[in-house]
Design an enzyme around this catalytic site. Sequence first.
Site, mmCIF file in Angstrom:
data_model
loop_
_atom_site.group_PDB
_atom_site.id
_atom_site.type_symbol
_atom_site.label_atom_id
_atom_site.label_comp_id
_atom_site.label_asym_id
_atom_site.label_seq_id
_atom_site.Cartn_x
_atom_site.Cartn_y
_atom_site.Cartn_z
ATOM 1 N N LYS A 193 0.877 -1.170 0.000
ATOM 2 C CA LYS A 193 0.000 0.000 0.000
ATOM 3 C C LYS A 193 0.914 1.219 0.000
ATOM 4 C CE LYS A 193 -2.039 3.157 1.807
ATOM 5 N NZ LYS A 193 -1.904 4.559 1.318
ATOM 6 N N GLU A 268 8.543 0.800 11.549
ATOM 7 C CA GLU A 268 9.719 1.666 11.337
ATOM 8 C C GLU A 268 9.203 3.089 11.320
ATOM 9 O OE1 GLU A 268 12.752 0.813 11.252
ATOM 10 O OE2 GLU A 268 12.648 -1.348 10.931
ATOM 11 N N CYS A 302 13.832 9.605 7.186
ATOM 12 C CA CYS A 302 13.529 9.301 8.587
ATOM 13 C C CYS A 302 14.783 9.350 9.449
ATOM 14 C CB CYS A 302 12.878 7.936 8.691
ATOM 15 S SG CYS A 302 13.864 6.644 7.938
ATOM 16 N N GLU A 399 9.249 16.316 15.125
ATOM 17 C CA GLU A 399 9.827 15.989 13.822
ATOM 18 C C GLU A 399 9.248 16.912 12.756
ATOM 19 O OE1 GLU A 399 8.481 12.434 11.773
ATOM 20 O OE2 GLU A 399 10.539 11.916 11.271
HETATM 21 P P1 NDP Z 1 2.256 8.484 7.503
HETATM 22 O O1 NDP Z 1 2.391 7.786 8.806
HETATM 23 O O2 NDP Z 1 1.290 9.581 7.383
HETATM 24 O O3 NDP Z 1 1.838 7.432 6.373
HETATM 25 C C1 NDP Z 1 2.608 6.276 6.109
HETATM 26 C C2 NDP Z 1 1.761 5.298 5.318
HETATM 27 O O4 NDP Z 1 0.686 4.835 6.124
HETATM 28 C C3 NDP Z 1 1.115 5.882 4.064
HETATM 29 O O5 NDP Z 1 1.069 4.902 3.050
HETATM 30 C C4 NDP Z 1 -0.285 6.209 4.567
HETATM 31 O O6 NDP Z 1 -1.204 6.301 3.517
HETATM 32 C C5 NDP Z 1 -0.551 5.007 5.450
HETATM 33 N N1 NDP Z 1 -1.585 5.200 6.454
HETATM 34 C C6 NDP Z 1 -2.135 6.354 6.913
HETATM 35 N N2 NDP Z 1 -3.043 6.083 7.882
HETATM 36 C C7 NDP Z 1 -3.086 4.735 8.031
HETATM 37 C C8 NDP Z 1 -3.814 3.829 8.893
HETATM 38 N N3 NDP Z 1 -4.678 4.277 9.799
HETATM 39 N N4 NDP Z 1 -3.578 2.514 8.786
HETATM 40 C C9 NDP Z 1 -2.676 2.039 7.898
HETATM 41 N N5 NDP Z 1 -1.952 2.829 7.051
HETATM 42 C C10 NDP Z 1 -2.161 4.168 7.138
HETATM 43 O O7 NDP Z 1 3.720 8.927 7.101
HETATM 44 P P2 NDP Z 1 4.175 9.787 5.836
HETATM 45 O O8 NDP Z 1 3.766 9.104 4.577
HETATM 46 O O9 NDP Z 1 3.774 11.196 6.068
HETATM 47 O O10 NDP Z 1 5.777 9.637 5.927
HETATM 48 C C11 NDP Z 1 6.541 10.441 6.739
HETATM 49 C C12 NDP Z 1 6.826 9.746 8.061
HETATM 50 O O11 NDP Z 1 7.431 8.485 7.825
HETATM 51 C C13 NDP Z 1 7.817 10.511 8.907
HETATM 52 O O12 NDP Z 1 7.368 10.567 10.230
HETATM 53 C C14 NDP Z 1 9.085 9.691 8.831
HETATM 54 O O13 NDP Z 1 9.922 9.830 9.930
HETATM 55 C C15 NDP Z 1 8.558 8.306 8.681
HETATM 56 N N6 NDP Z 1 9.546 7.423 8.046
HETATM 57 C C16 NDP Z 1 10.183 6.463 8.807
HETATM 58 C C17 NDP Z 1 11.175 5.658 8.257
HETATM 59 C C18 NDP Z 1 11.870 4.577 9.051
HETATM 60 O O14 NDP Z 1 12.474 3.688 8.462
HETATM 61 N N7 NDP Z 1 11.828 4.597 10.372
HETATM 62 C C19 NDP Z 1 11.569 5.823 6.857
HETATM 63 C C20 NDP Z 1 10.833 6.825 6.155
HETATM 64 C C21 NDP Z 1 9.843 7.598 6.741
HETATM 65 P P3 NDP Z 1 -1.561 7.755 2.919
HETATM 66 O O15 NDP Z 1 -0.282 8.435 2.572
HETATM 67 O O16 NDP Z 1 -2.344 7.422 1.720
HETATM 68 O O17 NDP Z 1 -2.310 8.471 4.004
#
Ligand code: NDP
Length: 495
Positions: A193, A268, A302, A399
């Site tokens: 997804k 993660e 991240c 963040e």
């Molecule tokens: P989000 O947490 O907003 O979204 C991540 C994914 O989860 C997207 O595909 C999103 O879909 C989906 N999602 C949203 N709500 C739900 C739910 N209730 N249940 C299941 N899936 C859901 O993060 P961002 O996309 O904004 O990415 C940025 C964040 O990711 C930052 O906080 C960053 O630190 C973290 N990150 C962590 C990494 C690591 O390895 N630790 C690496 C890269 C990023 P949709 O976008 O369609 O809402």
Amino acid sequence: MSDIPLLPHVEAFLRRQHALFIDGGYVQSHSGQTLEATNPATGQVIAEVADADPADIDAAVASARRGFKHWSQVAPATRGTVLFKLADLMEQHREELAQIETCQSGKIIQISRAFEVDQAAHFLRYYAGWASKITGQTITPSLPSFAGERYTAFTLREPVGVVVGIVPWNFSTMIAIWKLASALVTGCSIIIKPSEFTPLTILRIAELAMEAGLPPGALNVLTGTGLVGKGLVEHPGTNKVSFTGSVPTGIAVGQSAMGAGLTRATLELGGKNSAGFLPDVDLDKAVSGIIEAGFLHSGQICAAAERFFVHRSQIEAVMDKLAQRLSALNIGSPLDERTEFGPVANRQHQLKLGAFFDRARAQNNRIVHGGRLIDRPGCYVEPTIILANGVDDTLLNEETFGPIATFLPYDTEEELLALMNNTPYGLSASLWTNDLGKALRMVPAIEAGTVWVNMHTLLDPAVPFGGSKSSGVGREFGAAFIEDYTELKSVMIRY
Ligand code: NDP
């Protein structure tokens, strides 16, 4: 300054009416609902993708269950061969994939080529190599023997089943590859997804995966909003979720997974990573290190650092030199090969960064450089340096996930360690010094899943990666991923 021309098949790909990738091919969504994908460099809509609904989720899970049944029985070496072939195909389609990625995410083309294709293929090959090396153990039990009977035992590592891979927008390809490679090499099937902001590149990769020989159902891609991710996590037909994203969403996903019958979850998550500079570091090296740690891909990584601690005697000189370097950055279109600093990923994120600038001003932080949205089409913000007043300031704690380096001076090494650890998060940290002995003594005191010395941000597939404290659960890469994608079965035999 001029953009590279888009390849004709990139233009044709973007013009398509994108459907869901289920069972080895494209399937229209039941509802017919769509979402728009927007190029953050121009603000223009570049494609439409399907927005999956509950019936589509059921169809994808049913396909993935069939895919699992078949793929888990494929010989390990053959699974590896298919993944190696996919890595080759990604490289053969390097420019095409990089251009699609840059159009959907605003990532500068050089980063799309180097990370979203080259590094992703490198990670894929690392995982492919594990295919035939996943083993159990033999054990001799110490059970009593009354009539000469004997015992032996062994463990099997069995694929966990259908995996849900939920991917954020910052590295839509590389992070998807980490997840699909871990799942497929262990014999699981996976449903990816992608983020609604970056749904396109992974669809093209799914096509290449079929060309590489992956059977239908082993990899499905469901585009849509977070609700699709939620529906997949809560679906009784899925066995594991591998989530990368923000801390609040990660916690919600973990809770849903537990509530759905103890679905396994690897999380993660984000962080607020620290970089600490000891006074023996050359100032120019410190400034290059800060750019590596905080400004690569506009800080939308991240593992990037956002909290910078520099000795009081040097902090003004470091911030001055950094401001000079940031002023010289070539800010422009991500499709121009000379651009060094492009837009952030979407309007929502740009506005969020603007709110952080307002917050810094409201708290009387000193904006040393930048601190504004850039007035041009697309989602641009200035690379920014902020000097905080104290440890409680917002910019040192929340963040931003953007190109904002917030500084605070320290006086002693004890104070530096306390500042670095003064956060609920613990994804990564870096220490910068020429005194390796001192660094090795300080590393155990730093609370983070990865600690770099004289480097930051770079990941290697052989080195485990993941968060401590509130930055996550589980590890990717190295051999660590095997535990997360397999169940351990114990077999005991009396003879
Ligand atoms: P989000 O947490 O907003 O979204 C991540 C994914 O989860 C997207 O595909 C999103 O879909 C989906 N999602 C949203 N709500 C739900 C739910 N209730 N249940 C299941 N899936 C859901 O993060 P961002 O996309 O904004 O990415 C940025 C964040 O990711 C930052 O906080 C960053 O630190 C973290 N990150 C962590 C990494 C690591 O390895 N630790 C690496 C890269 C990023 P949709 O976008 O369609 O809402």
